[in-house]
Design an enzyme around this catalytic site. Structure first.
Site, short mmCIF file in Angstrom:
data_model
loop_
_atom_site.label_atom_id
_atom_site.label_comp_id
_atom_site.label_asym_id
_atom_site.label_seq_id
_atom_site.Cartn_x
_atom_site.Cartn_y
_atom_site.Cartn_z
N ASP A 66 1.19 -1.42 0.08
CA ASP A 66 0.09 -0.01 0.22
C ASP A 66 0.76 1.11 -0.14
OD1 ASP A 66 -2.50 1.58 0.22
OD2 ASP A 66 -2.14 1.16 2.28
N ASN A 71 -11.03 -2.25 -4.94
CA ASN A 71 -10.04 -1.66 -5.92
C ASN A 71 -11.23 -1.32 -7.46
OD1 ASN A 71 -7.08 -3.00 -4.71
ND2 ASN A 71 -8.43 -1.20 -3.38
C1 IPE Z 1 -5.37 -2.71 -0.08
O1 IPE Z 1 -4.66 -1.31 -0.27
C2 IPE Z 1 -5.71 -3.36 -1.28
C3 IPE Z 1 -4.04 -3.90 -1.80
C4 IPE Z 1 -3.08 -3.17 -1.21
C5 IPE Z 1 -3.80 -4.14 -3.06
P1 IPE Z 1 -5.95 0.01 -0.46
O2 IPE Z 1 -6.04 1.12 -0.42
O3 IPE Z 1 -6.95 -0.51 -1.12
O4 IPE Z 1 -7.23 -0.10 1.09
P2 IPE Z 1 -7.59 1.26 2.30
O5 IPE Z 1 -8.63 1.33 1.23
O6 IPE Z 1 -6.73 2.21 2.44
O7 IPE Z 1 -8.46 -0.16 3.16
C1 IPE Z 2 -1.70 0.14 -3.24
O1 IPE Z 2 -1.65 1.42 -3.31
C2 IPE Z 2 -1.97 -0.12 -4.29
C3 IPE Z 2 -3.15 -1.03 -4.68
C4 IPE Z 2 -4.23 -0.58 -4.01
C5 IPE Z 2 -3.52 -1.52 -6.02
P1 IPE Z 2 -2.99 2.60 -3.55
O2 IPE Z 2 -3.27 2.81 -4.53
O3 IPE Z 2 -4.23 2.03 -2.08
O4 IPE Z 2 -2.14 3.60 -2.94
P2 IPE Z 2 -2.70 4.82 -1.85
O5 IPE Z 2 -2.79 4.08 -0.29
O6 IPE Z 2 -3.28 5.40 -2.17
O7 IPE Z 2 -1.08 6.18 -1.55
MG MG Z 3 -4.04 2.42 -0.74
#
Ligand code: IPE
Ligand code: IPE
Ligand code: MG
Length: 234
Positions: free
Chosen positions: A16, A64
């Protein structure tokens, strides 16, 4: 890393912070996913070098899909690129498998996933499970459906269903996760490995995934090694 450490057999990583990493640099979010994908490859190899048996990475959750279409397409294209590269990679001793619901993926991605899962990687040291369109709750629903089919066909009786039956019908090849690492500063599971994390140790870190290094994994492993896992005992 010193070999006196107690290493986990199965590490889960919630990759993340890609979006925030890109935003900080004035780049599009997909630039963060691209850098994140490179870090994933380096960390997979590092786990192999350490002899970690299982690495499960959260790449795309069932939630997602709520993101803008160009971001979702960008992530799926990155995955295709990674898998195409992999097909031509040498013996890396890293087996790849996917966990999650594949039904929404296009034929190209599904074929690349299957090809990667069947690739000859030599003697397997690390199995990397990529959680793609994965949700912990969806995984439990999947397991329940598989079991219900077997009951309906008279293959098993309802009375014979136990925890092991649920475990065996999950997407994941391993029912227990020893250590879950979440970078980016968020301290939540976000629907990752719900069943498998019953007795996991958690390490939350402030670093964003695209900045995550081997040294960060070392820190998480050191922290894990200091924990006293009791599993309900004394
Ligand atoms: C969890 O991260 C999913 C992945 C890393 C693939 P998200 O960014 O989607 O989670 P939330 O929305 O912060 O809970
Ligand atoms: C994790 O990084 C990757 C996926 C969830 C696909 P994020 O895209 O959630 O990154 P932040 O949380 O917005 O910084
Ligand atoms: Mg995220």
């Amino acid at each position: 890393m010193s070999d006196k450490l107690i290493l986990p057999e199965h590490i889960g990583i919630i990759m993340d912070g890609n979006g925030r990493w890109a935003k900080k640099r004035g780049l599009p979010r997909n630039a963060g996913h691209k850098k994140g994908a490179e870090v994933f490859e380096n960390i997979s190899r590092y786990c192999r070098d350490l002899g970690i048996k299982w690495l499960t990475v959260y790449a795309f959750s069932t939630e997602n899909w709520k993101r803008p279409k160009d971001e979702v397409d960008g992530i799926m294209n990155l995955m295709k690129g990674y898998l195409k590269n992999m097909a031509s990679a040498r013996n890396e001793h890293i087996a790849v498998r996917f966990i999650g619901d594949r039904t929404p993926f296009d034929a190209e991605l599904t074929e690349l996933m299957e090809k990667a899962e069947n690739a000859d990687v030599g003697e397997v040291i690390t199995t990397v499970q990529i959680a793609l369109n994965y949700g912990g709750r969806d995984e439990i629903v999947h397991s329940v459906r598989e079991i219900a089919k077997k009951v309906a066909e008279g293959e098993i009786s309802p009375e014979s269903i136990n925890e092991d039956t649920i475990s065996k019908n999950l997407y994941s090849g391993t029912p227990e996760c020893d250590l879950i690492v979440r970078p980016s500063g968020e301290e939540r599971l976000s629907n990752f490995l719900l069943w498998e994390s019953a007795y996991s140790e958690f390490v939350f870190m402030d670093v964003l995934w695209p900045d995550f290094t081997k040294e960060d994994l070392d820190k998480a492993l050191l922290e894990y090694s200091k924990r006293n896992r009791r599993f309900g005992g004394v």
